[in-house]
Each structure stands twice: as structure tokens, then as C-alpha cells.
Design a protein around this motif. Sequence first.
Motif, short mmCIF file in Angstrom:
data_model
loop_
_atom_site.label_atom_id
_atom_site.label_comp_id
_atom_site.label_asym_id
_atom_site.label_seq_id
_atom_site.Cartn_x
_atom_site.Cartn_y
_atom_site.Cartn_z
N GLU A 1 15.19 -6.47 -8.24
CA GLU A 1 15.88 -5.59 -8.36
C GLU A 1 17.18 -5.64 -9.38
OE1 GLU A 1 15.53 -2.50 -7.58
OE2 GLU A 1 15.37 -1.83 -5.67
N ASP A 2 17.19 -4.53 -10.61
CA ASP A 2 18.09 -5.42 -11.54
C ASP A 2 19.40 -3.72 -11.21
OD1 ASP A 2 19.85 -4.89 -13.57
OD2 ASP A 2 18.71 -5.08 -15.19
N THR A 3 20.00 -5.22 -10.74
CA THR A 3 22.24 -4.79 -9.92
C THR A 3 22.84 -4.54 -10.90
OG1 THR A 3 22.32 -6.60 -9.94
CG2 THR A 3 21.26 -5.12 -7.70
N GLU A 4 22.59 -5.08 -12.36
CA GLU A 4 24.09 -4.77 -12.91
C GLU A 4 24.16 -3.26 -13.76
OE1 GLU A 4 22.97 -7.83 -15.85
OE2 GLU A 4 23.13 -8.64 -14.92
N HIS B 1 22.37 1.69 -14.12
CA HIS B 1 22.11 2.43 -13.23
C HIS B 1 20.63 2.62 -12.92
CE1 HIS B 1 26.04 3.66 -12.05
NE2 HIS B 1 26.56 3.70 -13.00
N THR B 2 19.81 1.01 -13.10
CA THR B 2 18.55 1.03 -13.24
C THR B 2 17.93 1.82 -11.58
OG1 THR B 2 18.42 -0.93 -12.33
CG2 THR B 2 18.20 -0.51 -14.96
N PRO B 3 17.01 2.60 -11.68
CA PRO B 3 16.25 2.76 -9.92
C PRO B 3 16.03 1.50 -9.04
CG PRO B 3 14.79 2.86 -12.30
CD PRO B 3 15.83 2.53 -12.42
N MET B 4 16.00 1.94 -8.42
CA MET B 4 15.59 1.14 -6.32
C MET B 4 13.91 0.60 -6.56
SD MET B 4 18.94 1.61 -4.06
CE MET B 4 18.55 0.26 -3.47
N VAL B 5 13.57 -0.25 -7.49
CA VAL B 5 11.82 0.27 -7.59
C VAL B 5 12.06 -0.86 -6.28
CG1 VAL B 5 12.01 -0.41 -9.94
CG2 VAL B 5 12.68 -3.05 -8.37
N SER B 6 12.58 -0.79 -5.43
CA SER B 6 12.16 -1.62 -4.22
C SER B 6 11.79 0.06 -3.17
CB SER B 6 13.05 -2.51 -3.50
OG SER B 6 14.15 -1.92 -2.97
N ARG B 7 12.52 0.64 -3.53
CA ARG B 7 12.21 1.64 -2.76
C ARG B 7 11.23 2.27 -2.75
NH1 ARG B 7 13.12 6.91 -4.59
NH2 ARG B 7 14.76 5.45 -6.42
N LEU B 8 10.74 2.32 -4.37
CA LEU B 8 9.36 2.69 -3.97
C LEU B 8 8.19 2.35 -4.44
CD1 LEU B 8 9.77 3.82 -8.28
CD2 LEU B 8 10.04 5.17 -6.42
N ALA B 9 8.08 1.48 -4.10
CA ALA B 9 7.11 -0.09 -3.56
C ALA B 9 7.09 0.27 -2.23
CB ALA B 9 7.95 -1.37 -3.47
N HIS B 10 8.60 0.69 -1.28
CA HIS B 10 8.62 0.73 0.22
C HIS B 10 7.95 1.70 0.54
CE1 HIS B 10 11.46 -2.44 1.54
NE2 HIS B 10 10.48 -3.04 0.98
N LEU B 11 8.12 3.07 -0.85
CA LEU B 11 7.19 4.26 0.08
C LEU B 11 5.71 4.71 -0.23
CD1 LEU B 11 9.51 6.70 -1.95
CD2 LEU B 11 9.19 6.74 0.62
N VAL B 12 5.27 3.51 -1.33
CA VAL B 12 4.24 3.00 -1.40
C VAL B 12 3.27 3.23 -0.34
CG1 VAL B 12 2.24 2.13 -2.75
CG2 VAL B 12 3.94 3.69 -4.33
N MET B 13 4.24 1.48 0.26
CA MET B 13 3.21 0.80 1.23
C MET B 13 3.26 1.63 2.24
SD MET B 13 2.06 -1.74 -0.06
CE MET B 13 1.71 -2.50 1.26
N GLY B 14 4.10 2.58 2.80
CA GLY B 14 4.58 3.43 4.17
C GLY B 14 3.60 4.30 4.11
N ASP B 15 3.39 4.53 2.67
CA ASP B 15 1.94 5.78 2.68
C ASP B 15 0.38 5.09 2.77
OD1 ASP B 15 3.69 8.06 2.03
OD2 ASP B 15 3.05 7.70 -0.48
N ALA B 16 0.48 3.84 2.21
CA ALA B 16 -0.37 3.06 2.73
C ALA B 16 -0.91 2.87 4.46
CB ALA B 16 -0.92 2.00 2.24
N LEU B 17 0.35 2.63 4.73
CA LEU B 17 0.32 2.73 6.71
C LEU B 17 0.39 4.29 6.91
CD1 LEU B 17 3.06 0.72 6.98
CD2 LEU B 17 1.10 0.19 7.91
N ALA B 18 0.38 5.23 6.62
CA ALA B 18 0.20 6.42 6.89
C ALA B 18 -1.50 7.15 7.13
CB ALA B 18 1.18 7.58 6.89
#
Length: 275
Positions: A225-228, A230-247
Motif C-alpha cells: 500500500e502507498d500510505t503517503e 490518498h491512493t486506493p487501498m489496493v489490498s481491499r481490491l485484492a481481498h474482494l477478488v479472492m473473496g469472490d474466488a472463494l464464493a
Amino acid sequence: MQEQISSAMGELSPAERKVAQLVIADPDAAMTGTLAHVARRAGVSEPTVVRFCRSLGLEGFGDLRMALARTDQRPRMHRRVEANTPVSEVAGAVLGTAIAALENLQKTLDPTVIERAAPALVRASRVEIWGFGASAAVAQDLAHKLFRVCRGVVARSDPHMQAMAAATLDGDAVALCISHTGRSRELVEAAQLARQAGATVLSVTRPGSPLAEVSTLLVPVEVEEDTELHTPMVSRLAHLVMGDALAVAVALLSPPAADERLARMKAALKPRRTE
């Protein structure tokens, strides 16, 4: 595409050659920037950029961007959002950041982790999904998806409720923990309690983290993540995709009883006729 531009160089006007040189040297400028941005970088007018595109047999700037993207064989690069990034380029930079993160996740993905995780969710008599902050939103989203095919699904973001729920789990339950860093003390402690109670602890988190170490099953997601800014929290996107894969995997493995439950849910949503 770059070879085509190079071969057409002798037939271009001096101004069009400036655009050609920019596109050859920095194709990302054309693929992610706007027409105005490319014109400014090349030191020419916007109509000149359009004429350059038409000299290549393209309809306009949009066709140039698509042609470059189709023929681009380089590792995916993206423009980061910097403090001086023009607002007109923010959308392209944000999309580029998200796309690059998901492409990197795809490259490092081990498909067998979903194969191991999905059956545990199918067999579970209860599925607790836990996360804090941005991960709490991911937990709610995944709970909405798994609610249709799994039993006893609930999402929790309160650490006290997570701890109390963990103490009530048994060997037929799954505690699905979601965390970018895998270092949230309360979440790690709840996962430990769930593990001690005999439940399967399935975590979507960074490998090698404390949460990963206490997990029974791990879906590794490592995103920087780039915390410096106001960039998007790309980990959230990655987790959403992996959640979709599980579902999706769970839905494919679900027994007929899950299909019957889903049919009853749909029937319950139909407007009831009044006498």
C-alpha cells in the motif's frame, strides 16, 4: 504498433514526429494519459496528436490507446499518484494502480489454496467472517455472497464480539479472518481462540504474518500500500477478488441442499399476493 510508428516516421510532419517520438519513448503516456496530456508532453497542439493518429490509419486518439494496449508485451507498469499529479490524470493513475496490483496477484496466485479452502466452507455448520477497517467492508461483502451457499454465515468487525464468538465455535465451524497486514492484535487473538476451540481458521492475509502463523488454512495476499497519499487501498481490491474466488468455488462445490436453500431465499423475496 511501435514498429508501425517507426516505419511511418518519414511520412509524418515535423510536429507529428514529436508525437511519434514521445509514444515510442513512453507508450504509457498515450495508454494512460489524456489527449491534452500527450499534446503537452510532446509540445504540440491536440489537433496535431489527432492528425498523427490518422496518419497511422486510426480514427483518433482513443484508437491509438487501444492499439498500444493490444500490442503491449512489456510487464505492466502504472503511473503512481504523486503530489503533483494533475487532477485530469488521477482516474487513469488510480485504475493503473488497481490493475497492476491485481495482475501481480494473479502472477503469484497458487490455485490450490482455493481448492483447499472451499471444501472447508462447504462442510462448515457455521462461518464467522472477521475484519477491521477496510477489511470489515470486505468481510460484509463476502458474508453477503457466502450467505446464499453456506450455513450460519455472519460478519463481525467488533473485536469483543469476535472474541466472544470465537469462544463458542467448535470443530464444525470456520473462522474466516481478513487482514492486509495480518498484525492486528485483536484479530490474531480471536483467531487463536477459534483455533483452540477446534474451529478451522481460514485467513486471507499476508504470508509470514502473525495471523498467517495461527491459521489452519491460508489464502496468501501480499500487496504493498502507498500510505503517503490518498491512493486506493489496493489490498481491499485484492481481498474482494479472492473473496469472490472463494464464493464461486464454494458455489460450484455446494451440495443440492444449498441450491434448495437458495431457491427458498429467492421465493421469500417475491412480492406476496394479498387476498
